[in-house]
Scaffold this motif. Structure first.
Motif, PDB file in Angstrom:
ATOM      1  N   ILE A 291       0.616  -1.455  -0.187  1.00  0.00           N
ATOM      2  CA  ILE A 291      -0.350   0.536   0.282  1.00  0.00           C
ATOM      3  C   ILE A 291       0.789   0.828  -0.124  1.00  0.00           C
ATOM      4  O   ILE A 291       1.098   2.206  -0.858  1.00  0.00           O
ATOM      5  CB  ILE A 291      -0.816  -0.290   1.527  1.00  0.00           C
ATOM      6  CG1 ILE A 291      -1.656  -1.379   0.922  1.00  0.00           C
ATOM      7  CG2 ILE A 291      -1.647   1.175   1.354  1.00  0.00           C
ATOM      8  CD1 ILE A 291      -2.868  -1.400   2.149  1.00  0.00           C
ATOM      9  N   VAL A 292       1.786   1.513   0.468  1.00  0.00           N
ATOM     10  CA  VAL A 292       2.785   2.418   0.959  1.00  0.00           C
ATOM     11  C   VAL A 292       3.393   2.687  -0.484  1.00  0.00           C
ATOM     12  O   VAL A 292       3.210   3.836  -0.710  1.00  0.00           O
ATOM     13  CB  VAL A 292       3.890   2.416   2.323  1.00  0.00           C
ATOM     14  CG1 VAL A 292       4.833   3.585   1.818  1.00  0.00           C
ATOM     15  CG2 VAL A 292       3.688   2.316   3.040  1.00  0.00           C
ATOM     16  N   ARG A 293       3.931   2.020  -1.130  1.00  0.00           N
ATOM     17  CA  ARG A 293       4.398   1.802  -2.633  1.00  0.00           C
ATOM     18  C   ARG A 293       3.841   2.346  -3.788  1.00  0.00           C
ATOM     19  O   ARG A 293       4.048   2.779  -4.173  1.00  0.00           O
ATOM     20  CB  ARG A 293       5.403   0.143  -2.794  1.00  0.00           C
ATOM     21  CG  ARG A 293       6.254  -0.090  -2.360  1.00  0.00           C
ATOM     22  CD  ARG A 293       6.930  -1.141  -2.612  1.00  0.00           C
ATOM     23  NE  ARG A 293       6.530  -2.304  -2.873  1.00  0.00           N
ATOM     24  CZ  ARG A 293       6.345  -3.244  -1.661  1.00  0.00           C
ATOM     25  NH1 ARG A 293       6.968  -3.231  -0.986  1.00  0.00           N
ATOM     26  NH2 ARG A 293       5.652  -4.751  -1.816  1.00  0.00           N
ATOM     27  N   GLN A 294       2.205   1.498  -3.446  1.00  0.00           N
ATOM     28  CA  GLN A 294       1.398   2.255  -4.390  1.00  0.00           C
ATOM     29  C   GLN A 294       0.903   3.547  -3.908  1.00  0.00           C
ATOM     30  O   GLN A 294       1.229   4.704  -4.946  1.00  0.00           O
ATOM     31  CB  GLN A 294      -0.265   1.246  -4.089  1.00  0.00           C
ATOM     32  CG  GLN A 294       0.174  -0.119  -4.437  1.00  0.00           C
ATOM     33  CD  GLN A 294       0.232   0.505  -6.289  1.00  0.00           C
ATOM     34  OE1 GLN A 294       0.059   0.862  -7.002  1.00  0.00           O
ATOM     35  NE2 GLN A 294       1.903  -0.636  -6.210  1.00  0.00           N
ATOM     36  N   HIS A 295       0.908   3.786  -2.952  1.00  0.00           N
ATOM     37  CA  HIS A 295       0.802   5.217  -2.078  1.00  0.00           C
ATOM     38  C   HIS A 295       1.702   6.648  -3.059  1.00  0.00           C
ATOM     39  O   HIS A 295       1.633   7.452  -3.574  1.00  0.00           O
ATOM     40  CB  HIS A 295       0.920   5.435  -0.950  1.00  0.00           C
ATOM     41  CG  HIS A 295       0.454   6.407  -0.526  1.00  0.00           C
ATOM     42  ND1 HIS A 295      -0.042   7.565  -0.487  1.00  0.00           N
ATOM     43  CD2 HIS A 295       1.431   7.861   0.426  1.00  0.00           C
ATOM     44  CE1 HIS A 295      -0.128   8.906  -0.231  1.00  0.00           C
ATOM     45  NE2 HIS A 295       0.824   8.908   0.791  1.00  0.00           N
ATOM     46  N   ILE A 296       3.273   5.883  -3.129  1.00  0.00           N
ATOM     47  CA  ILE A 296       4.216   6.984  -3.777  1.00  0.00           C
ATOM     48  C   ILE A 296       4.302   6.696  -4.809  1.00  0.00           C
ATOM     49  O   ILE A 296       4.119   7.561  -5.319  1.00  0.00           O
ATOM     50  CB  ILE A 296       5.547   5.994  -2.797  1.00  0.00           C
ATOM     51  CG1 ILE A 296       5.996   6.573  -1.304  1.00  0.00           C
ATOM     52  CG2 ILE A 296       6.916   6.799  -3.882  1.00  0.00           C
ATOM     53  CD1 ILE A 296       7.279   5.581  -0.671  1.00  0.00           C
ATOM     54  N   ILE A 297       3.665   5.616  -6.151  1.00  0.00           N
ATOM     55  CA  ILE A 297       3.573   5.545  -6.999  1.00  0.00           C
ATOM     56  C   ILE A 297       2.573   6.764  -7.446  1.00  0.00           C
ATOM     57  O   ILE A 297       3.190   7.699  -8.196  1.00  0.00           O
ATOM     58  CB  ILE A 297       3.806   4.628  -7.671  1.00  0.00           C
ATOM     59  CG1 ILE A 297       5.005   3.248  -7.361  1.00  0.00           C
ATOM     60  CG2 ILE A 297       3.145   4.613  -9.163  1.00  0.00           C
ATOM     61  CD1 ILE A 297       3.953   2.050  -7.702  1.00  0.00           C
ATOM     62  N   ARG A 298       1.385   7.077  -6.838  1.00  0.00           N
ATOM     63  CA  ARG A 298       0.808   7.577  -6.960  1.00  0.00           C
ATOM     64  C   ARG A 298       0.745   9.236  -7.121  1.00  0.00           C
ATOM     65  O   ARG A 298       0.676   9.643  -7.996  1.00  0.00           O
ATOM     66  CB  ARG A 298      -0.433   6.810  -6.286  1.00  0.00           C
ATOM     67  CG  ARG A 298      -2.193   5.969  -7.003  1.00  0.00           C
ATOM     68  CD  ARG A 298      -2.896   5.836  -6.818  1.00  0.00           C
ATOM     69  NE  ARG A 298      -3.194   6.133  -5.238  1.00  0.00           N
ATOM     70  CZ  ARG A 298      -2.910   5.028  -4.744  1.00  0.00           C
ATOM     71  NH1 ARG A 298      -3.030   3.412  -5.304  1.00  0.00           N
ATOM     72  NH2 ARG A 298      -3.139   4.384  -3.313  1.00  0.00           N
ATOM     73  N   GLY A 299       1.445   9.039  -5.707  1.00  0.00           N
ATOM     74  CA  GLY A 299       1.810  10.473  -5.953  1.00  0.00           C
ATOM     75  C   GLY A 299       3.057  11.639  -6.781  1.00  0.00           C
ATOM     76  O   GLY A 299       3.317  11.893  -7.089  1.00  0.00           O
ATOM     77  N   LEU A 300       3.604  10.105  -7.222  1.00  0.00           N
ATOM     78  CA  LEU A 300       4.769  10.848  -8.385  1.00  0.00           C
ATOM     79  C   LEU A 300       4.057  10.780  -9.359  1.00  0.00           C
ATOM     80  O   LEU A 300       4.661  11.777 -10.350  1.00  0.00           O
ATOM     81  CB  LEU A 300       6.028  10.083  -8.758  1.00  0.00           C
ATOM     82  CG  LEU A 300       7.087   9.506  -6.865  1.00  0.00           C
ATOM     83  CD1 LEU A 300       7.716   8.888  -7.873  1.00  0.00           C
ATOM     84  CD2 LEU A 300       8.031  10.825  -6.958  1.00  0.00           C
ATOM     85  N   GLN A 301       3.131   9.731  -9.938  1.00  0.00           N
ATOM     86  CA  GLN A 301       2.788  10.828 -11.280  1.00  0.00           C
ATOM     87  C   GLN A 301       1.902  11.365 -11.362  1.00  0.00           C
ATOM     88  O   GLN A 301       1.442  12.273 -12.024  1.00  0.00           O
ATOM     89  CB  GLN A 301       1.345   8.701 -11.357  1.00  0.00           C
ATOM     90  CG  GLN A 301       2.107   7.527 -12.006  1.00  0.00           C
ATOM     91  CD  GLN A 301       1.275   6.545 -11.979  1.00  0.00           C
ATOM     92  OE1 GLN A 301       0.441   6.613 -10.855  1.00  0.00           O
ATOM     93  NE2 GLN A 301       2.062   5.594 -12.653  1.00  0.00           N
ATOM     94  N   ALA A 302       1.313  11.863  -9.917  1.00  0.00           N
ATOM     95  CA  ALA A 302       0.658  13.473 -10.270  1.00  0.00           C
ATOM     96  C   ALA A 302       0.921  14.492 -10.340  1.00  0.00           C
ATOM     97  O   ALA A 302       0.421  15.297  -9.992  1.00  0.00           O
ATOM     98  CB  ALA A 302      -0.471  12.781  -8.631  1.00  0.00           C
TER      99      ALA A 302
END
Ligand code: UTP
Length: 303
Positions: A291-302
């Motif tokens: 979940i943390v990794r997904q959170h970071i990836i979404r933040g980078l994509q945004a």
């Protein structure tokens, strides 16, 4: 001692007295060594690493505002009883670290006079035996082998060393944060090598290498004699790098061991490396890592 005889090292000195000023305001009223990284406070990783290397007598050099470290390693029977009665077995498991045969000892560094002074505060505890120093604000993470400390102790024995010091390659712009060694020859990952000097926090131009002292040491008690002769730096602090340089000046056998490729040191003493440690350990968490990794990836994509 006959060649090849294994020295048994039981004692470790863990300095935790420092003021942690670089982490203010967090450290105004709590020790940096108790900051959470993943699911544990930093100092618990250090103690568990020492226990894996059979270091069973553990001395904390403490100071002001550090009593929570002592509390953390107590056996809290009342808490255990409450959790048992409530059937919270998963939380009880989080307290397993309390069940240990290790002996915990505490001594206060009465004035903050630097790392070498903190180590010297452990002199009576150490006596005449070789011992380990592990900084309480640094975690060594590896792929699960947990071998650094045992490898350093083996090297100490094999080389009849006065000191074996862990070092890690750091980027050029980080050398001014650390003690930097000057190797005599090749210094490959995982290898033991000789040095001819070390400098505390050099500029990138002054630094003879990018190999930074990485928070773990094995010492013969002769280090205390070197600390006795160490001259305080500005601010009145005794630097352990200066004491080790004295050993080198005396012609004592001082070796370094470079962290292996799977080993990494996390220094919690400044915000940059604390944040990196927190993120890496959170991403590795068994339950929430994904979940943390997904959170970071979404933040980078945004971005
Ligand atoms: P640092 O030099 O990184 O800690 O010491 P510090 O002095 O707390 O840091 P700043 O500069 O104020 O931010 C590394 C380890 O040695 C201990 C610290 O607690 C830390 O675990 N230490 C340092 C002592 O026990 N006593 C000292 O006098 C200095």
């Amino acid at each position: 001692m006959p060649t090849g005889e294994k020295i048994s090292i039981r004692k470790v000195v863990i300095p935790v007295a420092g003021a942690g000023t670089r982490l203010l305001p967090v450290t105004k009223s709590q020790p940096k060594e108790m900051l959470p990284v993943g699911r544990k406070p930093v100092v618990q990783y250090v103690v568990e690493e020492m226990q894996r290397a059979d270091l069973s007598e553990i001395l904390f050099v403490t100071g002001r505002q550090k009593t929570s470290i002592e509390d953390h390693f107590d056996h809290d029977q009342e808490l255990v009883r409450k959790l048992s009665e409530a059937g919270r077995s998963e939380l009880l498991a989080a307290l397993d670290y309390e069940d240990t045969d290790a002996g915990f000892f505490f001594v206060r560094q009465r004035e903050l006079k630097g790392l070498a002074d903190a180590v010297a505060t452990g002199r009576n505890f150490v006596g005449e035996e070789p011992f380990v120093v592990a900084l309480g604000d640094s975690i060594i993470k590896d792929s699960g082998r947990g071998a650094l400390m045992s490898d350093m102790i083996d090297a100490f024995t094999a080389k009849h060393a006065a000191a074996v010091i862990a070092v890690e390659e750091v980027p050029a712009d980080m050398v001014h944060h650390y003690g930097i060694v000057s190797p005599k020859g090749q210094a490959s990952p995982g290898e033991v090598f000789e040095i001819d000097g070390m400098v505390e926090k050099p500029s990138p131009e002054e630094a003879k290498s990018h190999l930074a002292i990485a928070a773990r040491y094995v010492f013969d008690p002769v280090i205390f004699e070197a600390i006795d002769r160490t001259v305080p730096q500005k601010g009145g602090e005794l630097q352990l790098t200066d004491s080790v340089q004295i050993l080198l000046n005396w012609g004592k056998p001082v070796y370094c061991m470079r962290l292996a490729k799977d080993q990494r040191r996390y220094d919690i003493g400044n915000f940059e490396s604390y944040f990196k440690a927190f993120v890496d350990f959170a991403m590795d968490d068994e339950k929430y890592g994904y979940i943390v990794r997904q959170h970071i990836i979404r933040g980078l994509q945004a971005e």
